[in-house]
Scaffold this active site. Structure first.
Site, PDB file in Angstrom:
ATOM      1  N   ASN A   1       0.864  -1.177   0.000  1.00 22.86           N
ATOM      2  CA  ASN A   1       0.000   0.000   0.000  1.00 22.86           C
ATOM      3  C   ASN A   1       0.900   1.227   0.000  1.00 22.86           C
ATOM      4  OD1 ASN A   1      -1.776   2.073   0.490  1.00 22.86           O
ATOM      5  ND2 ASN A   1      -2.210   1.494   2.609  1.00 22.86           N
ATOM      6  N   TRP A   2       0.982   1.867  -1.166  1.00 23.33           N
ATOM      7  CA  TRP A   2       1.900   3.012  -1.276  1.00 23.33           C
ATOM      8  C   TRP A   2       1.340   4.260  -0.598  1.00 23.33           C
ATOM      9  CZ3 TRP A   2       4.062   3.194  -6.997  1.00 23.33           C
ATOM     10  CH2 TRP A   2       4.661   1.968  -7.294  1.00 23.33           C
ATOM     11  N   LYS A   3       0.080   4.212  -0.179  1.00 21.60           N
ATOM     12  CA  LYS A   3      -0.587   5.389   0.393  1.00 21.60           C
ATOM     13  C   LYS A   3      -0.426   6.576  -0.581  1.00 21.60           C
ATOM     14  CE  LYS A   3       0.536   3.572   4.895  1.00 21.60           C
ATOM     15  NZ  LYS A   3       0.213   3.718   6.304  1.00 21.60           N
TER      16      LYS A   3
ATOM     17  N   HIS B   1      -9.471   1.202   4.913  1.00 24.04           N
ATOM     18  CA  HIS B   1      -8.177   1.358   5.597  1.00 24.04           C
ATOM     19  C   HIS B   1      -8.377   2.279   6.800  1.00 24.04           C
ATOM     20  CE1 HIS B   1      -4.035   2.544   6.384  1.00 24.04           C
ATOM     21  NE2 HIS B   1      -3.668   1.456   5.705  1.00 24.04           N
TER      22      HIS B   1
ATOM     23  N   GLU C   1      -6.762   4.667   7.905  1.00 24.64           N
ATOM     24  CA  GLU C   1      -6.571   6.099   7.639  1.00 24.64           C
ATOM     25  C   GLU C   1      -7.839   6.700   7.039  1.00 24.64           C
ATOM     26  OE1 GLU C   1      -2.982   5.659   5.371  1.00 24.64           O
ATOM     27  OE2 GLU C   1      -1.922   5.059   7.189  1.00 24.64           O
TER      28      GLU C   1
ATOM     29  N   GLU D   1      -5.372  -5.100  10.533  1.00 26.77           N
ATOM     30  CA  GLU D   1      -4.359  -4.071  10.737  1.00 26.77           C
ATOM     31  C   GLU D   1      -4.643  -3.328  12.037  1.00 26.77           C
ATOM     32  OE1 GLU D   1      -2.388  -2.835   6.853  1.00 26.77           O
ATOM     33  OE2 GLU D   1      -4.176  -1.632   7.011  1.00 26.77           O
TER      34      GLU D   1
ATOM     35  N   GLY E   1       2.432   2.054  10.748  1.00 24.98           N
ATOM     36  CA  GLY E   1       3.397   3.151  10.622  1.00 24.98           C
ATOM     37  C   GLY E   1       4.105   3.521  11.910  1.00 24.98           C
TER      38      GLY E   1
ATOM     39  N   SER F   1       3.426  -2.363  10.436  1.00 24.28           N
ATOM     40  CA  SER F   1       4.874  -2.390  10.680  1.00 24.28           C
ATOM     41  C   SER F   1       5.519  -3.729  10.343  1.00 24.28           C
ATOM     42  CB  SER F   1       5.174  -1.967  12.125  1.00 24.28           C
ATOM     43  OG  SER F   1       4.744  -0.641  12.335  1.00 24.28           O
TER      44      SER F   1
ATOM     45  N   GLY G   1       2.822  -1.209   4.297  1.00 19.53           N
ATOM     46  CA  GLY G   1       2.800   0.219   3.985  1.00 19.53           C
ATOM     47  C   GLY G   1       4.207   0.733   3.735  1.00 19.53           C
ATOM     48  N   GLY G   2       4.823   1.290   4.776  1.00 15.48           N
ATOM     49  CA  GLY G   2       6.140   1.924   4.647  1.00 15.48           C
ATOM     50  C   GLY G   2       7.167   1.073   3.915  1.00 15.48           C
TER      51      GLY G   2
HETATM   52  C1  PEP Z   1      -0.668   0.139   5.973  1.00 13.17           C
HETATM   53  O1  PEP Z   1      -0.588   1.276   5.535  1.00 13.17           O
HETATM   54  O2  PEP Z   1      -1.634  -0.571   5.654  1.00 13.17           O
HETATM   55  C2  PEP Z   1       0.397  -0.366   6.824  1.00 13.17           C
HETATM   56  C3  PEP Z   1       0.303  -1.548   7.344  1.00 13.17           C
HETATM   57  O3  PEP Z   1       1.481   0.491   7.034  1.00 13.17           O
HETATM   58  P1  PEP Z   1       2.899   0.101   7.708  1.00 13.17           P
HETATM   59  O4  PEP Z   1       3.360  -1.191   7.080  1.00 13.17           O
HETATM   60  O5  PEP Z   1       3.775   1.253   7.372  1.00 13.17           O
HETATM   61  O6  PEP Z   1       2.656  -0.056   9.176  1.00 13.17           O
END
Ligand code: PEP
Length: 248
Positions: A9-11, A93, A95, A165, A171, A210, A231-232
């Protein structure tokens, strides 16, 4: 045996340069046992589709509209995503639940639009830190999952992926432990089994929060964790592919 899925997920991160840096190595990677999915922001989907066209890497969007077409400025319909060769769409998600105030009812409407267009929804669920500390993890996650389970038939649900999640893990660098994540994944699979045992066996349940190359293998070794939503670490091709290799 469920094939694992590792999704990036590049956000709201992308540029032509980043797209090439991330997708060229991903498109060339050989010998992975898992399937890869990348979810760039909407404007980059056509470029990503072009780069991935002769690979088995799936393309996903990060959201879709709850309505099929019309006077909804700025929205992107599921039919448009399908038209571009998109296979998956992230929905709900945390966010979006937090900043766009998305509710379970809205996520169900969006999932309905996605399914009607042949897209596979990746429905994100998870508790906040306050909810975990209040002992409400189970109730919160089950409510989010059951909103979807009760809205669709088994024929539709077979296309749905759930991503657990925990909001406190996204994050933050603080992943759930493999045991904590497994406990919630088992709960989700049991809820699906109460509706349809065969569906529960087939359902893909991803963990997100994470995930890094260092913790991926232990998370993915759990019996009910069928891959990850990253994500990251998905913004670094080396990290993302190392996580994918940890999926076996
Ligand atoms: C996400 O954005 O769905 C996510 C899991 O982010 P991260 O891996 O950065 O925690």
């Amino acid at each position: 045996m469920r094939q694992k899925l590792v999704a990036g997920n590049w956000k709201m991160n992308a540029s032509r340069e980043l797209l090439e840096r991330l997708l060229d190595p991903v498109a060339q990677e050989k010998g992975l046992a898992c399937r890869l999915l990348v979810c760039p922001p909407h404007p980059y989907l056509p470029l990503a589709a072009e780069k991935l066209k002769s690979t088995d890497v799936a393309l996903g969007a990060q959201d879709c509209a709850a309505t099929p077409e019309g006077a909804y400025t700025g929205e992107v319909a599921a039919s448009m995503l399908a038209d571009l060769g998109v296979e998956y769409v992230l929905l709900g998600h945390s966010e979006r639940r937090q900043y766009q105030k998305e509710t379970d009812a809205l996520v169900v409407e969006k999932a309905g639009q996605a399914l009607a267009q042949g897209l596979k929804p990746v429905v994100c669920v998870g508790e906040t830190l306050g909810e975990r500390e209040a002992g409400k993890t189970r109730d919160v996650v089950l409510e989010q999952v059951k909103a979807i389970l009760t809205a669709f038939s088994s024929e539709e649900l077979v296309k749905v992926v759930f991503a657990y999640e925990p909001v406190w893990a996204i994050g933050t660098g603080l992943s759930a432990s493999p045991e904590e994540a497994q406990e919630v994944h088992a709960l989700i699979r049991k809820a699906i089994a109460e509706q349809d045992g065969q569906l529960a066996e087939q359902a893909l349940l991803l963990y997100g929060g994470s995930v890094k190359a260092e913790n991926a293998a232990s998370l993915f070794s759990m019996p009910d964790i069928d891959g990850g939503l990253i994500g990251g670490a998905s913004l670094d091709a080396g990290q993302f592919l190392a996580i994918a290799h940890a999926a076996g």
